[in-house]
Enzyme design. Sequence first.
Site, PDB file in Angstrom:
ATOM      1  N   LYS A 127       0.866  -1.183   0.000  1.00 28.02           N
ATOM      2  CA  LYS A 127       0.000   0.000   0.000  1.00 28.02           C
ATOM      3  C   LYS A 127       0.900   1.229   0.000  1.00 28.02           C
ATOM      4  O   LYS A 127       1.615   1.500   0.954  1.00 28.02           O
ATOM      5  CB  LYS A 127      -0.916   0.033   1.224  1.00 28.02           C
ATOM      6  CG  LYS A 127      -1.870   1.197   1.145  1.00 28.02           C
ATOM      7  CD  LYS A 127      -2.064   1.877   2.477  1.00 28.02           C
ATOM      8  CE  LYS A 127      -2.675   3.239   2.356  1.00 28.02           C
ATOM      9  NZ  LYS A 127      -1.766   4.290   1.852  1.00 28.02           N
ATOM     10  N   GLU A 151       7.788  -0.589  11.939  1.00 29.62           N
ATOM     11  CA  GLU A 151       8.921   0.350  11.894  1.00 29.62           C
ATOM     12  C   GLU A 151       8.308   1.732  12.115  1.00 29.62           C
ATOM     13  O   GLU A 151       7.631   2.255  11.233  1.00 29.62           O
ATOM     14  CB  GLU A 151       9.607   0.302  10.529  1.00 29.62           C
ATOM     15  CG  GLU A 151      10.106  -1.072  10.109  1.00 29.62           C
ATOM     16  CD  GLU A 151      11.409  -1.468  10.757  1.00 29.62           C
ATOM     17  OE1 GLU A 151      11.924  -0.690  11.579  1.00 29.62           O
ATOM     18  OE2 GLU A 151      11.895  -2.566  10.467  1.00 29.62           O
ATOM     19  N   CYS A 197      12.797   8.947  10.150  1.00 34.32           N
ATOM     20  CA  CYS A 197      12.547   8.331  11.455  1.00 34.32           C
ATOM     21  C   CYS A 197      13.839   8.226  12.263  1.00 34.32           C
ATOM     22  O   CYS A 197      13.794   8.193  13.486  1.00 34.32           O
ATOM     23  CB  CYS A 197      11.934   6.960  11.245  1.00 34.32           C
ATOM     24  SG  CYS A 197      12.846   6.010  10.035  1.00 34.32           S
ATOM     25  N   GLU A 232       8.219  13.440  18.183  1.00 37.01           N
ATOM     26  CA  GLU A 232       8.818  13.425  16.853  1.00 37.01           C
ATOM     27  C   GLU A 232       8.234  14.579  16.039  1.00 37.01           C
ATOM     28  O   GLU A 232       7.027  14.614  15.794  1.00 37.01           O
ATOM     29  CB  GLU A 232       8.512  12.095  16.166  1.00 37.01           C
ATOM     30  CG  GLU A 232       9.172  11.976  14.813  1.00 37.01           C
ATOM     31  CD  GLU A 232       8.831  10.667  14.124  1.00 37.01           C
ATOM     32  OE1 GLU A 232       7.643  10.313  14.079  1.00 37.01           O
ATOM     33  OE2 GLU A 232       9.760   9.995  13.634  1.00 37.01           O
TER      34      GLU A 232
HETATM   35  P1  NAD Z   1       1.364   7.410   8.928  1.00 39.99           P
HETATM   36  O1  NAD Z   1       1.385   6.504  10.096  1.00 39.99           O
HETATM   37  O2  NAD Z   1       0.412   8.530   8.911  1.00 39.99           O
HETATM   38  O3  NAD Z   1       1.076   6.587   7.591  1.00 39.99           O
HETATM   39  C1  NAD Z   1       1.892   5.499   7.170  1.00 39.99           C
HETATM   40  C2  NAD Z   1       1.099   4.639   6.220  1.00 39.99           C
HETATM   41  O4  NAD Z   1       0.011   4.063   6.944  1.00 39.99           O
HETATM   42  C3  NAD Z   1       0.459   5.393   5.045  1.00 39.99           C
HETATM   43  O5  NAD Z   1       0.478   4.586   3.899  1.00 39.99           O
HETATM   44  C4  NAD Z   1      -0.966   5.596   5.528  1.00 39.99           C
HETATM   45  O6  NAD Z   1      -1.895   5.739   4.476  1.00 39.99           O
HETATM   46  C5  NAD Z   1      -1.201   4.306   6.280  1.00 39.99           C
HETATM   47  N1  NAD Z   1      -2.271   4.368   7.272  1.00 39.99           N
HETATM   48  C6  NAD Z   1      -2.752   5.456   7.913  1.00 39.99           C
HETATM   49  N2  NAD Z   1      -3.776   5.110   8.717  1.00 39.99           N
HETATM   50  C7  NAD Z   1      -3.917   3.763   8.603  1.00 39.99           C
HETATM   51  C8  NAD Z   1      -4.791   2.805   9.174  1.00 39.99           C
HETATM   52  N3  NAD Z   1      -5.722   3.179  10.055  1.00 39.99           N
HETATM   53  N4  NAD Z   1      -4.666   1.520   8.836  1.00 39.99           N
HETATM   54  C9  NAD Z   1      -3.715   1.141   7.968  1.00 39.99           C
HETATM   55  N5  NAD Z   1      -2.866   1.987   7.359  1.00 39.99           N
HETATM   56  C10 NAD Z   1      -2.963   3.292   7.683  1.00 39.99           C
HETATM   57  O7  NAD Z   1       2.858   7.911   8.751  1.00 39.99           O
HETATM   58  P2  NAD Z   1       3.426   8.927   7.664  1.00 39.99           P
HETATM   59  O8  NAD Z   1       3.008  10.295   8.060  1.00 39.99           O
HETATM   60  O9  NAD Z   1       3.121   8.445   6.279  1.00 39.99           O
HETATM   61  O10 NAD Z   1       4.998   8.734   7.860  1.00 39.99           O
HETATM   62  C11 NAD Z   1       5.700   9.379   8.846  1.00 39.99           C
HETATM   63  C12 NAD Z   1       5.943   8.472  10.013  1.00 39.99           C
HETATM   64  O11 NAD Z   1       6.553   7.271   9.587  1.00 39.99           O
HETATM   65  C13 NAD Z   1       6.887   9.078  11.025  1.00 39.99           C
HETATM   66  O12 NAD Z   1       6.428   8.846  12.333  1.00 39.99           O
HETATM   67  C14 NAD Z   1       8.177   8.314  10.802  1.00 39.99           C
HETATM   68  O13 NAD Z   1       9.026   8.265  11.905  1.00 39.99           O
HETATM   69  C15 NAD Z   1       7.669   6.982  10.422  1.00 39.99           C
HETATM   70  N6  NAD Z   1       8.691   6.245   9.664  1.00 39.99           N
HETATM   71  C16 NAD Z   1       9.327   5.204  10.278  1.00 39.99           C
HETATM   72  C17 NAD Z   1      10.337   4.517   9.616  1.00 39.99           C
HETATM   73  C18 NAD Z   1      11.066   3.381  10.259  1.00 39.99           C
HETATM   74  O14 NAD Z   1      11.663   2.595   9.545  1.00 39.99           O
HETATM   75  N7  NAD Z   1      11.059   3.243  11.582  1.00 39.99           N
HETATM   76  C19 NAD Z   1      10.693   4.895   8.326  1.00 39.99           C
HETATM   77  C20 NAD Z   1      10.028   5.957   7.736  1.00 39.99           C
HETATM   78  C21 NAD Z   1       9.013   6.620   8.423  1.00 39.99           C
END
Ligand code: NAD
Length: 498
Positions: free
Chosen positions: A189, A263, A298, A399
């Site tokens: 996704k 992650e 992240c 964060e």
């Molecule tokens: P997010 O949690 O808003 O979204 C991540 C993904 O989850 C998107 O594809 C989103 O559409 C989906 N999503 C949202 N709500 C959902 C639900 N209820 N059910 C299933 N999927 C859902 O995060 P973001 O704003 O896209 O990314 C930023 C965050 O990601 C930051 O907190 C960052 O630290 C984290 N991140 C972590 C890593 C890691 O490897 N630890 C790497 C990159 C980003």
Amino acid sequence: MSTTSGGQLPSMNGPVRDYGMLIGGDWVAAEAGETIEVITPIDRNRVIATTPRARAADAERAVKAARTAYGTWSATTPAQRQRALVRIADDLEGMVEELAALTALDTGNAIRTQARPEATLTASAFRYFAGLGAEVKGVTLPGGPESLSYTRRLPLGVVAGILPWNSPLMIAAFKLPAALVSGNTVVLKAAEDAPTTILELAEVCQRHLPPGVLNVVTGYGPEVGDALVVHPDVDKVSFTGSSQVGGDVAAKAGQRLAHVSLELGGKSPTIVFPDSDTDEVVEQVLLATRFARQGQSCTSGSRLFLHDDIHDSFLDKLVARVAKLKVGDPREEESDLGCIINQRQWDRVQGYIEDGLSKDGVEVAYDGRPSLTVGEPGFYHAPMILSQVSNDWRIAREEIFGPVLSVLRWRDEDEVVRMANDSHYGLAAFVFSRDIGAALRTAHQVEAGWVQVNQGGGQQVGQSYGGMKASGQGREFSLEGMLESFTQIQQINVALAD
Ligand code: NAD
């Protein structure tokens, strides 16, 4: 309506590209026919593409396609899977420049400092994992002459990989090749804010994989993402995103006892010892800040702990260096930083800055003035350095996911470790000291899944990747990560007696 693959890549001045999703080998529209406009962060008024707005019915189709393909794919030999991944790696290597340019356009990540390395790493990850297919193997146990006991490593089945927008190709590379080479089929996704490189990656993979082995859906998290998480035929959810959404995903996947790995976010400490007040360390600390990705990483070292003895001198050097960074069009080679992803994220970052500035005693070490000349229509933002920060302020605990660095003072080794660990996150950490004993003592005590010593940006394909505490569960990107995250063990005990 069915949309095709292989069209002209989106560009700033080209036509809007109407993407389909890859399901069962076909490029398809959402069942309800709805679409989402993809806006480039370079210009808030510019739509570069549309993608289908998938919902539960589309998740259903994608999971069904992955399930149908699973039997045949999981029965292929490692050599067959390896061949497919190597071909994908070859194609990706030939497309690094195109993928880098597209990454710059849809994420706002600057091409030289971020987008090109991300595209290169994606190709390398496919090549690396291609070679690991034969490592999906079991062990035999010493059981005496009349027994044979051994294990088999099996794929999990259908894997749903949920991706964020900050570096979509790289995060897909953490999951996809490892899941595929170990015999799983996958539904990815893409993030709604930056889906185009994932669709181009799918286009490349499709050339070398049987239909249904990789499926990609686009749309909003609470709609199609949630539908994948709760789907009874998804065996594993591999989620990368915020800790808040990750917690919900884990709870829902846990309800139906699906495998899950997470992650998540971070608030990583960078600790500089008094013997490291040098230009070289400043350069590495700058890498650790991930200012070059607008802090949207992240693993950003977003809490900088400077020893009292060098605090002022190190901070002066860091500010002088940061002032030389060029914030600008992410497609330009000279830009060090590109743009924040969208208005919502921009506002969020501003909110944290305002909160930090409202605190008694805070000092602004750098805020981009007077050199920052860019702004609208892109979401450009200068790096910001706030000093004299207290570890209990929100800018030191939460964060921000933006180019904001909080600087704190320390005096005593035990104290700085305590402060570094006083966080619910535990993703990354950076330690700088020429005293190897002090550096490693500190590295070993910091509660973080990934600690770098005397370097700020040395990610290696094949290293373990994942967080402690609220930063996640499970590991990806390594041989161990592949085995842990995408395989399960079956034990076989055989009686050999007559
Ligand atoms: P997010 O949690 O808003 O979204 C991540 C993904 O989850 C998107 O594809 C989103 O559409 C989906 N999503 C949202 N709500 C959902 C639900 N209820 N059910 C299933 N999927 C859902 O995060 P973001 O704003 O896209 O990314 C930023 C965050 O990601 C930051 O907190 C960052 O630290 C984290 N991140 C972590 C890593 C890691 O490897 N630890 C790497 C990159 C980003």
